[in-house]
Design a protein around this motif. Structure first.
Motif, PDB file in Angstrom:
ATOM      1  N   THR A  55       0.858  -1.179   0.000  1.00 48.31           N
ATOM      2  CA  THR A  55       0.000   0.000   0.000  1.00 48.31           C
ATOM      3  C   THR A  55       0.896   1.232   0.000  1.00 48.31           C
ATOM      4  O   THR A  55       1.716   1.410   0.902  1.00 48.31           O
ATOM      5  CB  THR A  55      -0.936   0.009   1.224  1.00 48.31           C
ATOM      6  OG1 THR A  55      -1.731  -1.181   1.194  1.00 48.31           O
ATOM      7  CG2 THR A  55      -1.843   1.228   1.205  1.00 48.31           C
ATOM      8  N   GLY A  57       1.241   5.247   0.168  1.00 48.88           N
ATOM      9  CA  GLY A  57       0.552   6.441   0.640  1.00 48.88           C
ATOM     10  C   GLY A  57       1.190   7.689   0.074  1.00 48.88           C
ATOM     11  O   GLY A  57       2.385   7.719  -0.219  1.00 48.88           O
ATOM     12  N   LYS A  91      -5.094   9.440  -2.266  1.00 49.66           N
ATOM     13  CA  LYS A  91      -4.004   9.319  -1.304  1.00 49.66           C
ATOM     14  C   LYS A  91      -3.472   7.898  -1.159  1.00 49.66           C
ATOM     15  O   LYS A  91      -2.555   7.655  -0.391  1.00 49.66           O
ATOM     16  CB  LYS A  91      -4.464   9.823   0.064  1.00 49.66           C
ATOM     17  CG  LYS A  91      -4.801  11.307   0.060  1.00 49.66           C
ATOM     18  CD  LYS A  91      -5.204  11.767   1.443  1.00 49.66           C
ATOM     19  CE  LYS A  91      -5.539  13.237   1.456  1.00 49.66           C
ATOM     20  NZ  LYS A  91      -4.403  14.109   1.378  1.00 49.66           N
ATOM     21  N   THR A  92      -4.042   6.927  -1.912  1.00 49.82           N
ATOM     22  CA  THR A  92      -3.650   5.528  -1.729  1.00 49.82           C
ATOM     23  C   THR A  92      -3.631   4.759  -3.046  1.00 49.82           C
ATOM     24  O   THR A  92      -4.579   4.825  -3.815  1.00 49.82           O
ATOM     25  CB  THR A  92      -4.629   4.822  -0.769  1.00 49.82           C
ATOM     26  OG1 THR A  92      -4.775   5.586   0.425  1.00 49.82           O
ATOM     27  CG2 THR A  92      -4.135   3.428  -0.419  1.00 49.82           C
ATOM     28  N   GLU A  94      -2.292   0.645  -4.496  1.00 52.80           N
ATOM     29  CA  GLU A  94      -1.791  -0.675  -4.126  1.00 52.80           C
ATOM     30  C   GLU A  94      -0.963  -1.207  -5.289  1.00 52.80           C
ATOM     31  O   GLU A  94      -1.454  -1.274  -6.417  1.00 52.80           O
ATOM     32  CB  GLU A  94      -2.935  -1.642  -3.825  1.00 52.80           C
ATOM     33  CG  GLU A  94      -3.616  -1.384  -2.509  1.00 52.80           C
ATOM     34  CD  GLU A  94      -4.730  -2.376  -2.216  1.00 52.80           C
ATOM     35  OE1 GLU A  94      -5.209  -2.346  -1.077  1.00 52.80           O
ATOM     36  OE2 GLU A  94      -5.121  -3.152  -3.118  1.00 52.80           O
TER      37      GLU A  94
END
Length: 144
Positions: A55, A57, A91-92, A94
Motif C-alpha cells: 500500500t 501512501g 491518497k492511496t 496498491e
C-alpha cells in the motif's frame, strides 16, 4: 498627482479573491496537482517474495497511476518488478510486486508514482532483506 488610498472595499475585495483562490486550488484537475509519495506498507520484505501487495501512501494520485521501485538514487529496479498498480483514492495506491531471489539488499528503494506526465517520488521507503536460509541440523549417526 495624488494616489487614492485603498478603501475598506478594496481590501475586502482582495481578501475575497484570495479566499476564492484558496477554495479553487483543491478543485484543480489532476494534471495540475503535484504527486507526493510518503509511505509503503509493508516497508520491508525478503528476497524471493511473490505477489506482495504494498500500500503506497501520498497525495495527488489518480486513476491510471503507475508505480515503480528503484534502488535509491538510481533508475535500477534492483530486482523488484511491479506487476500491477491499483488506484484506491487520491491518497492511496496498491502495487503488487515480485521480488527476485537475488534482489539487492544493501540499499533501500525509492517508490515513484507516475500519472500521465506527472511524476512523484518517495525516497528510501522500501527495503529488501536477505532471505533467511533454514539451517538443517545434522542427522543422528545410525551406524559406524
Amino acid at each position: 498627482m495624488k494616489s487614492i488610498p485603498p478603501t475598506r472595499g478594496t481590501n475586502a475585495c482582495l481578501v475575497g479573491l484570495l479566499l476564492l483562490a484558496g477554495l479553487l486550488l483543491p478543485a484543480l484537475p489532476a494534471e495540475a496537482q503535484v504527486i507526493t509519495v510518503t509511505s509503503a506498507v509493508p516497508d520491508t520484505t525478503e528476497q524471493g517474495t511473490v505477489d506482495l501487495v504494498v500500500t503506497i501512501g501520498g497525495d495527488g494520485f489518480a486513476k491510471g497511476a503507475k508505480a515503480a521501485f528503484y534502488v535509491t538514487g538510481t533508475t535500477n529496479p534492483g530486482g523488484i518488478t511491479v506487476k500491477s498498480t491499483k488506484y484506491k483514492n487520491p491518497k492511496t495506491l496498491e502495487a503488487t510486486i515480485d521480488v527476485a531471489p537475488d534482489a539487492q539488499t544493501d540499499l533501500k528503494f525509492d517508490i515513484q508514482v507516475q500519472v500521465g506526465t506527472r511524476t512523484g517520488k518517495g525516497t528510501e521507503l522500501f527495503k529488501v532483506l536477505a532471505k533467511q536460509s533454514a539451517e538443517i541440523p545434522p542427522g543422528s549417526v545410525l551406524d559406524l
